[in-house]
Design a protein around this motif. Sequence first.
Motif, short mmCIF file in Angstrom:
data_model
loop_
_atom_site.label_atom_id
_atom_site.label_comp_id
_atom_site.label_asym_id
_atom_site.label_seq_id
_atom_site.Cartn_x
_atom_site.Cartn_y
_atom_site.Cartn_z
N GLY A 35 0.83 -1.20 0.00
CA GLY A 35 0.00 0.00 0.00
C GLY A 35 0.86 1.24 0.00
O GLY A 35 2.02 1.21 0.42
N VAL A 36 0.30 2.34 -0.49
CA VAL A 36 0.99 3.64 -0.51
C VAL A 36 0.13 4.66 0.21
O VAL A 36 -1.08 4.74 -0.02
CB VAL A 36 1.27 4.11 -1.95
N ILE A 37 0.76 5.43 1.08
CA ILE A 37 0.10 6.54 1.75
C ILE A 37 0.86 7.82 1.45
O ILE A 37 2.06 7.93 1.76
CB ILE A 37 0.01 6.31 3.27
N ASP A 38 0.20 8.76 0.81
CA ASP A 38 0.79 10.06 0.50
C ASP A 38 0.45 11.04 1.61
O ASP A 38 -0.70 11.08 2.08
CB ASP A 38 0.26 10.59 -0.84
N LEU A 39 1.41 11.85 2.02
CA LEU A 39 1.16 12.80 3.10
C LEU A 39 0.35 13.99 2.63
O LEU A 39 -0.53 14.47 3.34
CB LEU A 39 2.49 13.29 3.70
N THR A 40 0.65 14.50 1.43
CA THR A 40 -0.02 15.69 0.92
C THR A 40 -0.62 15.42 -0.45
O THR A 40 -0.34 14.41 -1.08
CB THR A 40 0.95 16.88 0.80
N CYS A 41 -1.42 16.36 -0.92
CA CYS A 41 -2.01 16.26 -2.26
C CYS A 41 -1.12 16.92 -3.32
O CYS A 41 -1.49 16.96 -4.50
CB CYS A 41 -3.38 16.94 -2.29
N GLY A 42 0.03 17.45 -2.90
CA GLY A 42 0.89 18.14 -3.85
C GLY A 42 0.26 19.41 -4.39
O GLY A 42 0.51 19.81 -5.53
N GLU A 43 -0.51 20.08 -3.54
CA GLU A 43 -1.29 21.23 -4.01
C GLU A 43 -0.45 22.44 -4.37
O GLU A 43 -0.92 23.37 -5.05
CB GLU A 43 -2.34 21.63 -2.96
N LEU A 44 0.81 22.48 -3.95
CA LEU A 44 1.68 23.59 -4.32
C LEU A 44 2.42 23.35 -5.62
O LEU A 44 3.18 24.21 -6.08
CB LEU A 44 2.70 23.86 -3.20
N GLY A 45 2.22 22.20 -6.23
CA GLY A 45 2.87 21.91 -7.49
C GLY A 45 2.50 22.92 -8.56
O GLY A 45 1.34 23.36 -8.66
N THR A 46 3.48 23.31 -9.37
CA THR A 46 3.27 24.33 -10.40
C THR A 46 2.24 23.90 -11.43
O THR A 46 1.44 24.70 -11.91
CB THR A 46 4.60 24.65 -11.10
N ARG A 47 2.25 22.61 -11.77
CA ARG A 47 1.38 22.09 -12.82
C ARG A 47 0.26 21.25 -12.22
O ARG A 47 0.43 20.61 -11.19
CB ARG A 47 2.20 21.26 -13.81
N GLY A 48 -0.87 21.23 -12.91
CA GLY A 48 -1.98 20.38 -12.48
C GLY A 48 -2.73 20.94 -11.29
O GLY A 48 -2.50 22.06 -10.84
N THR A 49 -3.64 20.12 -10.74
CA THR A 49 -4.45 20.48 -9.58
C THR A 49 -4.47 19.31 -8.61
O THR A 49 -4.18 18.16 -9.01
CB THR A 49 -5.90 20.78 -10.00
N PRO A 50 -4.82 19.54 -7.35
CA PRO A 50 -4.92 18.43 -6.40
C PRO A 50 -5.91 17.36 -6.86
O PRO A 50 -5.67 16.16 -6.67
CB PRO A 50 -5.39 19.10 -5.11
N GLU A 51 -7.01 17.78 -7.46
CA GLU A 51 -8.01 16.83 -7.93
C GLU A 51 -7.45 15.95 -9.04
O GLU A 51 -7.66 14.73 -9.07
CB GLU A 51 -9.25 17.58 -8.44
N LEU A 52 -6.72 16.56 -9.95
CA LEU A 52 -6.10 15.80 -11.04
C LEU A 52 -5.02 14.87 -10.50
O LEU A 52 -4.91 13.71 -10.93
CB LEU A 52 -5.52 16.76 -12.08
#
Length: 241
Positions: A35-52
């Motif tokens: 299993g994989v657990i991500d801590l964040t949604c990567g919402e500060l990433g320059t490209r894309g969106t958290p939903e994507l």
Amino acid sequence: MNKLDILVFGAHPDDAELGAGGTIAKETQAGKKVGVIDLTCGELGTRGTPELRDQEAQRAAELLGLEIRENLGMADGFFEVNRENQLLLIQKVRQYQPDIVLCNAVDDRHIDHGKGSRLQSEACFLSGLRKIETLDPKTGELQDPWRPQWVYHYIQWKNLEPDFAVDISGFMETKIEAIKAYSSQFFDPDSTEPETPISSRNFFESVRYRAQDLGRLVGVEYAEGFTTERLPAVDRLGNLR
């Protein structure tokens, strides 16, 4: 309780795929529950969106054959190594009782990777202490303490010296496909989004090159490197490749 053989933590969606995608694919193909657990949604990433990013993470999970993929919703870039977050990770370690945990790189370009590494590693230790009480998120019952037997760290942007390598020959293409699932983040000649250090063709090609180069050093086609928190041991000299 859905026990896992291996639990992989990542500060962001795509960390696990980039650092250990081939190893994950190899283990699930062998019948291991991963299993994989991500801590964040990567919402500060320059490209894309958290939903994507969430959609991409679920697609990558399917490609890798994961049992579970969860996101803890911590603040990208700003999460802290504190009691609240430690308890959240301890709860997850106790919930899934993994024998092996893979963590972020101990040192890396992105500050979340080093912070995540420390948070994950310390949670694995604290999870074994009986006097720390946590409740099962599904049943509400008091959880039993659990400490993973092995805690390893995958390697990310910085080319750290690995303590050991896993042969991922035969699983490199699955790793590449899982990374490609994050189409918003990596090289796309038709994208109109801003360029980032990981969106270049050079970066994407470097993923294969690095695995190939490490494989060369250990006598296989492709390999992924890991660092350890304690001295590794083998039963016999002949067990070393």
